[in-house]
Design a protein around this motif. Structure first.
Motif, PDB file in Angstrom:
ATOM      1  N   ASN A  78      -8.939 113.413  -4.745  1.00 40.60           N
ATOM      2  CA  ASN A  78      -9.974 113.173  -5.764  1.00 40.60           C
ATOM      3  C   ASN A  78     -10.897 114.370  -5.880  1.00 40.60           C
ATOM      4  N   GLN A  79     -11.259 114.966  -4.727  1.00 42.47           N
ATOM      5  CA  GLN A  79     -12.137 116.127  -4.772  1.00 42.47           C
ATOM      6  C   GLN A  79     -11.451 117.300  -5.469  1.00 42.47           C
ATOM      7  N   ASN A 138     -11.628 116.603  -9.256  1.00 40.34           N
ATOM      8  CA  ASN A 138     -12.992 116.853  -9.749  1.00 40.34           C
ATOM      9  C   ASN A 138     -13.270 118.351  -9.825  1.00 40.34           C
ATOM     10  N   ARG A 171     -14.026 120.673 -13.175  1.00 37.63           N
ATOM     11  CA  ARG A 171     -15.272 121.444 -13.257  1.00 37.63           C
ATOM     12  C   ARG A 171     -14.991 122.920 -13.542  1.00 37.63           C
ATOM     13  N   ASP A 215     -19.926 117.887  -7.980  1.00 43.84           N
ATOM     14  CA  ASP A 215     -18.996 116.802  -8.348  1.00 43.84           C
ATOM     15  C   ASP A 215     -18.352 116.211  -7.103  1.00 43.84           C
ATOM     16  N   TYR A 230     -13.898 108.438 -15.379  1.00 45.87           N
ATOM     17  CA  TYR A 230     -13.818 108.288 -13.928  1.00 45.87           C
ATOM     18  C   TYR A 230     -13.538 106.841 -13.560  1.00 45.87           C
ATOM     19  N   ARG A 269     -16.069 109.160  -6.286  1.00 42.02           N
ATOM     20  CA  ARG A 269     -15.879 109.651  -7.653  1.00 42.02           C
ATOM     21  C   ARG A 269     -14.490 110.271  -7.738  1.00 42.02           C
TER      22      ARG A 269
END
Length: 397
Positions: free
Chosen positions: A247-248, A251, A255, A280, A381, A388
């Motif tokens: 997920n990171q 994100n 970005r 994020d 999201y 997130r």
């Protein structure tokens, strides 16, 4: 009048920053009716609470099952308090003992040895997917290398990777996302199936050890760890590798593409990764229980109250990060975020998570320098109290 947190709304996960900035200014200790918790939003307060396990206890803090129906709790039985003995969910002295055991597997040498494996997994994936010219970054690129690395580390056979990924997603939803009653029962079934699988894996390694994390932890049963503690440790590390780290990465790539900062120069990759985690973060915070009345900024948090340490808000605190909503690829203190927690509960897998993010950005930037967002898509999201992540991100190159 300040509105409340609202996990079911799009803005809550996608862009809560104007709301959080008002809380930091006007109500730094906010009683959220929606969450049933007090929320700490300033960087200094969040860090101080992480560093004060005597007043802000971790015990039971991950078992956020207040939203589960009675029927779901009955179905789960003893597992309704799942994670009750996980290292992030206990206080010293149990925490000290558990962390010491887990740390044996995360030595700097062991983490460094995983870098080459992870790099190769990314290269192999891009060999297969590169000629297509387009993909869903989340489902086709971002998750697979991390899932495979985690599976090898834990000792999950390759043929079981898809099973583990599906069930890990279900247990995350069950405990950490608001779900309707019928869906809760489905997720509870999936979760019990998953626990039975991990249980069998532990039993198999106890009988026939291999060179993997499960075997190492299983060898400590009866001296340092209990069987249940080992099952919970394995289950939660699988969550990190199957969910949080990918997920990171999703994100982060979104970005960088939006900021027209792709590909990142090799010299800036490490700091870019930290700035993306800051702005994020895949993890939005941690829950604690107040063990005594705590008065902060004129507000008294009564003993026994649930408290959310909002690392998401802390990472956008303008007193620590000037112009916090602006992406600054070489921001000098980008790593002052608390995505991995802080103090005694600083994530034991943080070095591995950082290594994966850095390595993925290096390989992807070199192999797919022309990466861009596919036009016409709506980016949304998934909804969660503490995480997130993107369910989908269409890209081309």
């Amino acid at each position: 009048m300040i509105e409340d947190f609202d996990v079911a709304s799009d803005w809550h996960v996608a862009s809560p920053y104007a709301f959080l900035a008002r809380l930091r200014r006007e109500r730094p200790v906010f009683a959220s009716e929606h969450l049933g918790a007090y929320v700490l939003t300033r960087h200094a307060d969040v860090r101080a609470a992480y560093g004060d396990p005597r007043r802000f206890s971790s015990k039971g803090s991950l078992t956020i099952s207040r939203s589960l129906t009675r029927e779901t709790r009955e179905k789960l039985g003893e597992h309704g308090s799942f994670l009750s003995s996980f290292v992030a969910n206990v206080d010293p002295p149990d925490h000290t003992r558990l962390r010491r055991s887990v740390s044996r597997a995360f030595t700097p040498r062991a983490v460094s040895a995983m870098e080459e494996t992870f790099r190769r997994l990314n290269e192999d994936l891009l060999d297969r997917i590169g000629p297509k010219g387009r993909a869903d970054f989340v489902t086709e690129i971002g998750h697979e290398p991390s899932i495979k690395l985690t599976a090898r580390f834990i000792g999950v056979p390759e043929e079981d990777e898809a099973f583990v990924q599906a069930h890990v997603k279900d247990w995350f939803q069950l405990f950490l996302s608001p779900e309707p009653p019928e869906r809760q029962l489905e997720l509870a079934d999936s979760f019990l199936t998953y626990l039975a699988y991990v249980d069998r894996l532990v039993a198999a390694r106890a009988e026939r050890p291999r060179d993997d994390f499960t075997s190492l932890m299983t060898s400590l049963i009866g001296t340092e760890l209990s069987h249940r503690e080992v099952v919970e440790l394995i289950s939660t590390i699988l969550l990190g590798g199957n969910d949080t780290v990918p997920n990171q990465l999703g994100n982060t790539v979104l970005r960088l593409l939006r900021e027209k900062a792709w590909p990142v120069e090799p010299a800036l990759v490490q700091n870019a990764a930290e700035e993306c985690m800051r702005i994020d973060g895949a993890s939005l915070g941690s829950f604690r229980y107040a063990t005594t009345d705590v008065t902060l900024h004129g507000v008294t948090i009564p003993a026994g109250s649930l408290v959310l340490l909002s690392t998401d808000s802390a990472a956008h605190d303008e007193t620590v990060f000037p112009e916090p909503e602006r992406f600054v690829i070489d921001r000098p203190n980008a790593d002052a975020h608390m995505v991995f927690g802080y103090g005694i509960h600083f994530c034991v897998g943080a070095a591995l998570g950082r290594l994966q993010l850095r390595t993925a950005l290096e390989v992807l930037g070199r192999r797919l320098p022309g990466l861009r967002l596919a036009p016409g898509q709506e980016i949304a999201y998934r909804r969660s109290i503490v995480g997130r992540g993107l369910p989908s991100l269409l890209v081309e190159w």
